[in-house]
Design an enzyme around this catalytic site. Structure first.
Site, PDB file in Angstrom:
ATOM      1  N   GLY A   1       2.585   5.349   4.644  1.00 60.38           N
ATOM      2  CA  GLY A   1       1.851   5.923   5.778  1.00 60.38           C
ATOM      3  C   GLY A   1       0.445   5.418   5.984  1.00 60.38           C
ATOM      4  O   GLY A   1      -0.345   6.024   6.696  1.00 60.38           O
ATOM      5  N   THR A   2       0.106   4.291   5.357  1.00 58.94           N
ATOM      6  CA  THR A   2      -1.268   3.814   5.495  1.00 58.94           C
ATOM      7  C   THR A   2      -1.428   2.824   6.650  1.00 58.94           C
ATOM      8  O   THR A   2      -2.482   2.239   6.830  1.00 58.94           O
ATOM      9  CB  THR A   2      -1.762   3.156   4.194  1.00 58.94           C
ATOM     10  OG1 THR A   2      -0.690   2.371   3.672  1.00 58.94           O
ATOM     11  CG2 THR A   2      -2.183   4.178   3.179  1.00 58.94           C
TER      12      THR A   2
ATOM     13  N   ASP B   1       2.670  23.411 -13.782  1.00 58.17           N
ATOM     14  CA  ASP B   1       1.449  22.906 -14.425  1.00 58.17           C
ATOM     15  C   ASP B   1       1.801  22.262 -15.758  1.00 58.17           C
ATOM     16  O   ASP B   1       1.291  21.196 -16.106  1.00 58.17           O
ATOM     17  CB  ASP B   1       0.473  24.049 -14.714  1.00 58.17           C
ATOM     18  CG  ASP B   1       0.024  24.746 -13.444  1.00 58.17           C
ATOM     19  OD1 ASP B   1       0.112  24.112 -12.379  1.00 58.17           O
ATOM     20  OD2 ASP B   1      -0.397  25.914 -13.530  1.00 58.17           O
TER      21      ASP B   1
ATOM     22  N   GLU C   1      -4.956  31.740 -10.907  1.00 54.66           N
ATOM     23  CA  GLU C   1      -5.731  30.846 -10.030  1.00 54.66           C
ATOM     24  C   GLU C   1      -7.209  30.838 -10.408  1.00 54.66           C
ATOM     25  O   GLU C   1      -7.858  29.791 -10.365  1.00 54.66           O
ATOM     26  CB  GLU C   1      -5.569  31.245  -8.554  1.00 54.66           C
ATOM     27  CG  GLU C   1      -4.152  31.107  -8.001  1.00 54.66           C
ATOM     28  CD  GLU C   1      -3.579  29.697  -8.138  1.00 54.66           C
ATOM     29  OE1 GLU C   1      -4.353  28.730  -8.199  1.00 54.66           O
ATOM     30  OE2 GLU C   1      -2.348  29.568  -8.223  1.00 54.66           O
TER      31      GLU C   1
ATOM     32  N   GLY D   1       0.822  -1.210   0.000  1.00 53.85           N
ATOM     33  CA  GLY D   1       0.000   0.000   0.000  1.00 53.85           C
ATOM     34  C   GLY D   1       0.850   1.251   0.000  1.00 53.85           C
ATOM     35  O   GLY D   1       2.053   1.184   0.200  1.00 53.85           O
ATOM     36  N   PRO D   2       0.198   2.393  -0.227  1.00 52.38           N
ATOM     37  CA  PRO D   2       0.939   3.658  -0.266  1.00 52.38           C
ATOM     38  C   PRO D   2       1.601   3.958   1.086  1.00 52.38           C
ATOM     39  O   PRO D   2       1.216   3.378   2.100  1.00 52.38           O
ATOM     40  CB  PRO D   2      -0.144   4.702  -0.573  1.00 52.38           C
ATOM     41  CG  PRO D   2      -1.343   3.950  -0.957  1.00 52.38           C
ATOM     42  CD  PRO D   2      -1.237   2.580  -0.428  1.00 52.38           C
TER      43      PRO D   2
ATOM     44  N   HIS E   1      -7.696  28.437 -13.241  1.00 50.13           N
ATOM     45  CA  HIS E   1      -7.823  27.036 -12.798  1.00 50.13           C
ATOM     46  C   HIS E   1      -9.226  26.773 -12.250  1.00 50.13           C
ATOM     47  O   HIS E   1      -9.864  25.778 -12.583  1.00 50.13           O
ATOM     48  CB  HIS E   1      -6.835  26.746 -11.658  1.00 50.13           C
ATOM     49  CG  HIS E   1      -5.419  26.576 -12.102  1.00 50.13           C
ATOM     50  ND1 HIS E   1      -5.064  25.699 -13.085  1.00 50.13           N
ATOM     51  CD2 HIS E   1      -4.266  27.142 -11.653  1.00 50.13           C
ATOM     52  CE1 HIS E   1      -3.737  25.749 -13.240  1.00 50.13           C
ATOM     53  NE2 HIS E   1      -3.233  26.618 -12.392  1.00 50.13           N
TER      54      HIS E   1
HETATM   55  P1  ATP Z   1       5.635   3.204   5.055  1.00 44.82           P
HETATM   56  O1  ATP Z   1       5.181   2.453   3.865  1.00 44.82           O
HETATM   57  O2  ATP Z   1       6.084   4.576   4.709  1.00 44.82           O
HETATM   58  O3  ATP Z   1       6.589   2.456   5.925  1.00 44.82           O
HETATM   59  P2  ATP Z   1       3.475   2.446   6.745  1.00 44.82           P
HETATM   60  O4  ATP Z   1       2.318   2.088   5.901  1.00 44.82           O
HETATM   61  O5  ATP Z   1       4.288   1.361   7.323  1.00 44.82           O
HETATM   62  O6  ATP Z   1       4.369   3.476   5.964  1.00 44.82           O
HETATM   63  P3  ATP Z   1       3.033   3.194   9.436  1.00 44.82           P
HETATM   64  O7  ATP Z   1       4.447   3.350   9.859  1.00 44.82           O
HETATM   65  O8  ATP Z   1       2.334   1.975   9.857  1.00 44.82           O
HETATM   66  O9  ATP Z   1       2.927   3.396   7.884  1.00 44.82           O
HETATM   67  O10 ATP Z   1       2.181   4.429   9.914  1.00 44.82           O
HETATM   68  C1  ATP Z   1       2.760   5.628  10.368  1.00 44.82           C
HETATM   69  C2  ATP Z   1       1.909   6.274  11.417  1.00 44.82           C
HETATM   70  O11 ATP Z   1       0.658   6.685  10.858  1.00 44.82           O
HETATM   71  C3  ATP Z   1       1.531   5.342  12.541  1.00 44.82           C
HETATM   72  O12 ATP Z   1       2.492   5.357  13.550  1.00 44.82           O
HETATM   73  C4  ATP Z   1       0.209   5.896  13.009  1.00 44.82           C
HETATM   74  O13 ATP Z   1       0.414   6.940  13.934  1.00 44.82           O
HETATM   75  C5  ATP Z   1      -0.391   6.503  11.767  1.00 44.82           C
HETATM   76  N1  ATP Z   1      -1.372   5.614  11.136  1.00 44.82           N
HETATM   77  C6  ATP Z   1      -1.320   5.116   9.897  1.00 44.82           C
HETATM   78  N2  ATP Z   1      -2.401   4.371   9.624  1.00 44.82           N
HETATM   79  C7  ATP Z   1      -3.158   4.360  10.723  1.00 44.82           C
HETATM   80  C8  ATP Z   1      -4.396   3.743  11.076  1.00 44.82           C
HETATM   81  N3  ATP Z   1      -5.075   2.994  10.212  1.00 44.82           N
HETATM   82  N4  ATP Z   1      -4.874   3.954  12.305  1.00 44.82           N
HETATM   83  C9  ATP Z   1      -4.204   4.724  13.176  1.00 44.82           C
HETATM   84  N5  ATP Z   1      -3.046   5.321  12.922  1.00 44.82           N
HETATM   85  C10 ATP Z   1      -2.514   5.171  11.708  1.00 44.82           C
END
Ligand code: ATP
Length: 672
Positions: free
Chosen positions: A216-217, A511, A437, A213-214, A440
């Site tokens: 920070g998910t 752009d 702007e 997944g992307p 756009h």
């Molecule tokens: P990467 O691919 O960059 O390693 P990741 O998918 O492993 O990212 P995490 O390290 O699990 O991301 O998430 C970073 C932070 O974002 C977590 O410590 C948490 O605080 C917050 N976070 C992300 N997803 C959730 C979620 N579903 N619920 C609660 N907190 C979340």
């Protein structure tokens, strides 16, 4: 390593001893006296305790005694034992007196104690000191913080172990949303807790799961939650931790990791960013493919095969790019399951906000649902960041609790960077930015697939002089017209400059870059152009080094022509729309110049309701309860989505245009 040290030390000693060409010859007292009397000694060092005298020869003396002067400029000396009856000082005085008579230079005398020992310390002290220092440093490094540090531990894995005692105590409660991913992953917890339930039926426990997944998910968070729920140790390591400058270290670390895991079983091994080692192996060995990385990957493949199923080690890995991973990693028996962790939808975002707001002192009137709507396209990590930023902003203003405005500022700041009100902008520039702007805003409003506008501002933020925030549509499949409308929207700024100001400025370069990329992907990736229909020249495996073009010169020419045509057509279209709605555009522009920020409602007031109802509009109109109902009724769709062949969504998809989104008039990742 010790042998190496010994060898280095020996070489240094030998070199040190022989390098300067110093030569000493032992002579008897009579010869010593004769040489001194002949004026061929310039200095005598007397070691009184050992009764030895050393005479440093003059050049003439060295030649007379046939020393080898070709070896260097080292000291040439003769050495003798002083006869016990002789009083050396008196002797030297006599020699000097007779030398003075014949006009020759005098002999200097120095006295030293313990000659040999002092000399030894003087000669070899620095080397010994150096060796002791090296030994001390290497010991210190190998016992330093974090196993795996230091030269001696280079082959040890750097895994961080979380268990009951030093665990993070993350559970599924801390992971908001991600319902489907949780269902799959809960099964893994069940395997670890009650393996016999499965083994009795003859089922094999999966060896691994890949979280895709992307950024920070919540992939890492989810993996930690599995360990927390199953109450087993969690060995976490990043793919890049395997990489070191020494050959063979990566493979050694993989072996060590799995050895540790077996000792701690049942446990979870988690490899974050596995693409650092798991990238597909090169096909052409002459292309300088990274041998060390391939060795590491081979070892990983073998290690995953090597541990028996049912021995309680489950391997989880996370990546943003499953498409570039080696196919051998993904086959059943290794990472049996792939779990997709997508960007959170509206209801997920509400849950994530609730998780992160738990620790904040927020205003009672804060509308979490509205916050979730304002953060379309944000990942879990972005939302965590918004909450933290908002708290920081509130603290800066000495507030008792964090309120709605703080969150809005935090979102704006995260999307657009810091406000730069101090940047000096002339009236003329302000008019140009507002025209751009407003261009756009008008085009996105007047095109079917233009993303719904949230806010337009001409306050400089970060690098951008102005920005327009859009609520991006969460589409899985993008029709051609949507891509064309996006290009048209992007060109709206420049078109407005040309139509209303009569000249264009440099502000549109970002752009232009984005729309050229989209146009190129229309032709080259999606096969949507009439002249090159149904052809894709993209290599999604990441193995194409870009040295060889997969098409001929003629095709390259056609691609260029098509890209040019598409962009030009959309530019003309943008100008046409702007001419048609010139009055409205100018009102938006004037309002912007006056107020600096305008919102969706203001634009709606000027341009009227949008003709097309977008999917996002519909969701925004629904109440949270309705949205939930919608989610549950569409969950059956999600299931079918999961059953489709397990290949990762191509990252070279429509997001090509958004890679470095930081200016106005653009679709996702954020609402900008
Ligand atoms: P990467 O691919 O960059 O390693 P990741 O998918 O492993 O990212 P995490 O390290 O699990 O991301 O998430 C970073 C932070 O974002 C977590 O410590 C948490 O605080 C917050 N976070 C992300 N997803 C959730 C979620 N579903 N619920 C609660 N907190 C979340």
């Amino acid at each position: 390593m010790y042998w190496m040290y010994a060898l280095i030390a020996l070489s240094i000693l030998v070199l040190y001893y022989f390098q300067d060409g110093s030569q000493t010859r032992e002579v008897d007292w009579t010869d010593f006296e004769k040489t001194a009397m002949a004026g061929e000694v310039e200095k005598i060092v007397v070691f009184s305790e050992t009764g030895i005298a050393e005479g440093y020869l003059t050049e003439k003396g060295a030649k007379a005694l046939k020393f080898d002067t070709s070896l260097g400029n080292g000291e040439m000396k003769i050495k003798t034992i002083i006869p016990s009856s002789d009083k050396i000082q008196e002797k030297i005085d006599t020699w000097n007196a007779s030398l003075a008579g014949s006009g020759k230079p005098q002999i200097k005398v120095t006295y030293e104690k313990n000659g040999d020992l002092m000399k030894f310390v003087w000669n070899f002290g620095p080397i010994l000191l150096f060796l002791v220092l090296m030994f001390y440093m290497s010991r210190k490094m190998s016992s330093g913080p974090g196993a795996g540090g230091g030269i001696f531990n280079v082959g040890k894995s750097k895994a961080t172990v979380f268990d009951k005692n030093n665990g993070t105590n993350v559970t599924f409660k801390d992971v908001a949303g991600l319902a489907e991913a949780k269902v799959e992953i809960e099964e893994i917890v069940e395997f670890l807790k009650n393996p016999q339930k499965y083994t009795e039926l003859g089922a094999k426990i999966p060896k691994g799961a890949l979280l895709v997944g992307p950024p920070g998910t919540g992939k890492t968070l989810l993996a930690k939650a599995v360990a927390g729920e199953a109450n087993v140790p969690f060995l976490s390591m990043s793919g890049s931790d395997f990489v070191e400058m020494f050959v063979g270290v990566g493979a050694a670390r993989v072996r060590d990791l799995f050895k540790q895991a077996k000792d701690k079983a049942p446990c979870i091994v988690f490899i974050d960013e596995i693409d650092a080692v798991g990238r597909a192996r090169g096909k052409n060995p002459n292309m300088g493919s990274n041998d060390e990385r391939e060795n590491t990957l081979n070892q990983l493949l073998t290690a995953m095969d090597g541990f028996q199923t049912n021995n309680g080690v489950i391997c989880l890995a996370a990546t943003n790019r499953a498409d570039i991973l080696d196919k051998a990693l993904l086959r059943p028996g290794r990472f049996d399951r792939q779990i997709y962790v997508d960007l959170p939808e509206l209801t997920d975002r509400i849950e994530i906000f609730n998780v992160h707001l738990r620790n904040l002192k927020v205003n009672a009137k804060l509308d979490v649902e509205q916050l979730a709507r304002q953060t379309q396209g944000f990942s879990g990590a972005d939302i965590a960041n918004v909450c933290n930023e908002a708290a920081l902003i509130a603290a800066r203003e000495n507030k008792d609790s964090v309120d709605w405005n703080d969150f809005m500022h935090a979102i704006d700041r995260i999307v657009g960077g810091l406000e730069k009100k101090s940047r000096i902008i002339t009236d003329e520039e302000k008019l140009a930015i507002a025209t751009h702007e407003a261009g756009h805003a008008t085009i996105t409003w007047m095109t079917q697939y233009g993303n719904p506008l949230v806010k337009v501002t001409i306050v400089p933020r970060g690098r951008a002089l102005g920005a327009a925030w859009y609520a991006p549509e969460e589409r899985q499949i993008i029709p051609t017209q949507a891509l064309l409308d996006t290009i048209c929207g992007l060109l709206g700024g420049r078109a407005a400059e040309e139509v209303f100001l009569g000249q264009v400025g440099t502000g549109a370069s970002d752009d232009l870059e984005k729309c050229t990329k989209i146009a190129r992907s229309i032709v080259q990736v999606y096969g949507m152009s009439d002249k090159l229909p149904n052809l894709n020249y993209n290599d999604s495996t990441g193995q194409d080094m870009g040295f060889v073009r997969p098409y001929s010169e003629q095709t390259a020419l056609v691609i260029d022509q098509e890209v040019k045509r598409i962009v030009n057509e959309q530019y003309e279209r943008a100008k046409e729309i702007l001419r048609k709605y010139a009055a409205q555009h100018n009102r938006i522009r004037d309002m912007l110049v006056e107020r600096e920020v305008i919102y969706h409602d203001d634009v709606e007031e000027i341009l009227g309701k949008r003709q097309w109802k977008s999917r996002t509009d519909e969701i925004m109109e629904l109440s949270a309860a309705d949205a939930k109902r919608l989610e549950s009724s569409s969950s059956s769709d999600n299931k079918t989505k999961d059953e489709t062949p397990k290949t990762a969504p191509s990252l070279s998809g429509p997001k090509i245009a958004d890679e470095d989104d930081d200016d106005a008039g653009t679709p996702p990742p954020f609402e900008k």
